[in-house]
Design an enzyme around this catalytic site. Structure first.
Site, PDB file in Angstrom:
ATOM      1  CE1 TYR A  51       8.617   5.553  -2.066  1.00  0.00           C
ATOM      2  CE2 TYR A  51       9.402   5.831  -4.315  1.00  0.00           C
ATOM      3  CZ  TYR A  51       8.694   5.104  -3.365  1.00  0.00           C
ATOM      4  OH  TYR A  51       8.063   3.948  -3.724  1.00  0.00           O
ATOM      5  CD  GLU A  53       9.339   3.984   2.184  1.00  0.00           C
ATOM      6  OE1 GLU A  53      10.266   3.763   2.965  1.00  0.00           O
ATOM      7  OE2 GLU A  53       8.965   3.166   1.327  1.00  0.00           O
ATOM      8  CG  ASP A 197     -15.979   2.829   5.644  1.00  0.00           C
ATOM      9  OD1 ASP A 197     -15.848   3.944   5.091  1.00  0.00           O
ATOM     10  OD2 ASP A 197     -15.657   1.759   5.105  1.00  0.00           O
ATOM     11  CB  THR A 223     -13.047   7.386  -0.121  1.00  0.00           C
ATOM     12  OG1 THR A 223     -14.401   7.826  -0.077  1.00  0.00           O
ATOM     13  CG2 THR A 223     -13.011   5.858  -0.085  1.00  0.00           C
ATOM     14  CE  LYS A 226     -16.360   5.653  -2.378  1.00  0.00           C
ATOM     15  NZ  LYS A 226     -16.675   4.442  -1.587  1.00  0.00           N
ATOM     16  NE  ARG A 232     -10.655   6.446  -7.731  1.00  0.00           N
ATOM     17  CZ  ARG A 232     -11.973   6.457  -7.925  1.00  0.00           C
ATOM     18  NH1 ARG A 232     -12.521   7.360  -8.720  1.00  0.00           N
ATOM     19  NH2 ARG A 232     -12.744   5.581  -7.332  1.00  0.00           N
TER      20      ARG A 232
HETATM   21  C1  LIG Z   1     -15.975   3.269  -1.429  1.00  0.00           C
HETATM   22  C2  LIG Z   1     -15.903   2.633  -0.095  1.00  0.00           C
HETATM   23  C3  LIG Z   1     -14.718   2.061   0.402  1.00  0.00           C
HETATM   24  C4  LIG Z   1     -13.519   1.761  -0.458  1.00  0.00           C
HETATM   25  O1  LIG Z   1     -12.961   2.738  -1.138  1.00  0.00           O
HETATM   26  P1  LIG Z   1     -12.006   2.446  -2.406  1.00  0.00           P
HETATM   27  O2  LIG Z   1     -11.330   3.746  -2.529  1.00  0.00           O
HETATM   28  O3  LIG Z   1     -12.905   2.077  -3.523  1.00  0.00           O
HETATM   29  O4  LIG Z   1     -11.076   1.343  -2.012  1.00  0.00           O
HETATM   30  C5  LIG Z   1     -14.705   1.622   1.709  1.00  0.00           C
HETATM   31  N1  LIG Z   1     -15.789   1.706   2.488  1.00  0.00           N
HETATM   32  C6  LIG Z   1     -16.949   2.214   2.038  1.00  0.00           C
HETATM   33  C7  LIG Z   1     -18.116   2.281   2.947  1.00  0.00           C
HETATM   34  C8  LIG Z   1     -17.044   2.688   0.736  1.00  0.00           C
HETATM   35  O5  LIG Z   1     -18.212   3.159   0.296  1.00  0.00           O
END
Ligand SMILES: *Cc1c(COP(=O)(O)O)cnc(C)c1O
Length: 417
Positions: A51, A53, A197, A223, A226, A232
């Site tokens: 942990y 925090e 994003d 994220t 991807k 993840r």
């Molecule tokens: C995949 C994605 C997210 C969210 O990610 P998660 O890990 O699935 O919650 C946010 N914004 C965009 C543009 C994404 O493609």
């Protein structure tokens, strides 16, 4: 996995089955990838027992001698790779990362502007069914019907009329380059915080195959699982000005203890992504997507925006007279894994839309070259045609052919059997 097999044979068998599925199928979902053995190993460590925090040097629990160093490495690597002043590597995933951004800059009821979900935006950019669209006032821009692209003059007009405090650019089904400088100009004009994003394209940015939001966006949300090819998880990067607000929003604002095993795996992925091999990978992802797009167009497939600048293709199947879901399910039976997707101005319903969304990050991680994209396009063509006539023989034949190509290009991170 001998311990897992002994303790829980049911789960162990399902993990083995999933390994086999990921080995044998052509995975074209653009948000998915294959992580390296190194990333997998970091994820499965005792770091998860701890942990922590707080942040390095300022924790609420003792015993952080190693964890502080792990998180500091991840932070420093993230800052260097994305050329941003500040990095927070604790968000549990992309959606919580974005929620933390709202918490940092908005009060309930304030206005946020983002791309509409059916136009390629993400749920968390103020779409109605998301907390971000119910607790905040979401105003949404889209793409042009003719071009499939954003018209920034219209985005500016909407921003001037609605005065959002937060503007999101980027999305989840956007096949074209994002003009970060253009959005930044609009955000400055209306006094909004600009969030880029880059969840889908972070790996392309890291590898120099897509322009960087650094110097334009106040906050970068991504994220890590991807195109970046990590575990993840997610990160929020920002200018120095917003560093404190971002950190306070993630913890204690939204989350508790960080997932230290994930933080370690993020650090590993960031190290991998800073190497020359990853630059080649990122450029090959784009080259493969463009080659696949051309091959599909030749076979009469309609691509939203006419093609791609990145890793992703959005295919409108209306002209083929096959609904997206029917095509996606037939492709799955043929060992080609895609997702059905809304296309801009779709006349069908979101749960039964007109399109499919495909991408090249995972197949490129297997080392499959652009010269194979004609074969991939031909498979898609045959299966979509077979879906229309119920020709399961062709579907089964394609599945055999897919398996043969997958065997020739083993995926990283999977055991060799
Ligand atoms: C995949 C994605 C997210 C969210 O990610 P998660 O890990 O699935 O919650 C946010 N914004 C965009 C543009 C994404 O493609």
């Amino acid at each position: 996995m001998s311990h897992l097999a002994a303790t829980d044979p049911e789960i162990a068998a399902l993990v083995v089955a999933e390994e086999q599925l990921q080995a044998d199928t052509l995975r074209l979902i653009p948000s998915e990838n294959y992580v390296s053995h190194a990333v997998l190993e970091a994820t499965g460590t005792v770091l998860q027992n701890k942990y922590s925090e707080g942040y390095p040097g300022k924790r609420y629990y003792e015993g952080q001698q190693n964890i502080d160093q792990v998180e500091t490495l991840a932070i420093e690597r993230a800052k260097a790779l994305f050329a941003m002043d500040h990095a927070n590597v604790q968000p549990y995933s992309g959606s919580p990362a974005n929620l933390a951004v709202y918490l940092a800059f908005l009060k309930p009821g304030d206005t946020v502007m983002g791309m509409a979900l059916p136009m390629g935006g993400h749920l968390t950019h103020g779409w109605g069914v998301s907390a971000t669209g119910t607790w905040f006032r979401g105003v949404q821009y889209g793409v042009e019907r003719e071009t499939g692209r954003v018209d920034l003059d219209k985005v500016r007009d909407l921003a001037l009329a609605e005065r959002p405090k937060l503007i999101f650019c980027g999305g989840t089904a956007v096949p074209r380059t994002i003009d970060f400088a253009g959005y930044a100009e609009i955000a400055r004009e209306v006094g909004a915080v600009l969030v880029a994003d880059v969840a889908h394209i972070a790996g392309l940015i890291a590898g120099g195959a897509h322009p960087s939001p650094a110097g334009h966006a106040d906050v970068v949300s991504t994220t890590t699982h991807k195109t970046l090819r990590g575990p993840r998880g997610a990160m929020l990067l920002s200018t120095e000005e917003h560093a404190k607000a971002i950190d306070r929003a993630v913890f204690p604002g939204l989350q508790g203890g960080p997932h230290n095993h994930t933080t370690a795996a993020i650090a590993v992925a960031l190290k991998e992504a800073s190497g020359a091999e990853f630059r080649d990978y990122a450029h090959q992802v784009v080259a493969n997507a463009q080659a696949l797009g051309e091959q599909l167009a030749t076979r009469g497939f309609e691509l939203v925006s006419g093609g791609t600048d990145n890793h992703l293709l959005l295919i409108d199947l209306s002209g083929k007279d096959v609904p997206g879901k029917v095509a996606a399910k037939a492709l799955d039976r043929a060992g080609i894994v895609v997702n059905y997707n809304t296309v801009p101005y779709d006349t069908r319903k979101p749960f039964d839309p007109s399109g499919i969304r495909i991408g090249t990050p995972a197949l490129t991680s297997r080392g499959i070259p652009a010269s194979e994209m004609g074969t991939v396009a031909e498979w898609i063509d045959r299966v979509v045609a077979a879906a229309k006539t119920g020709d399961e023989e062709t579907v089964a034949k394609v599945r055999t052919e897919v398996k043969a190509l997958m065997d020739a290009y083993p995926a990283p991170g999977l055991p060799v059997r």
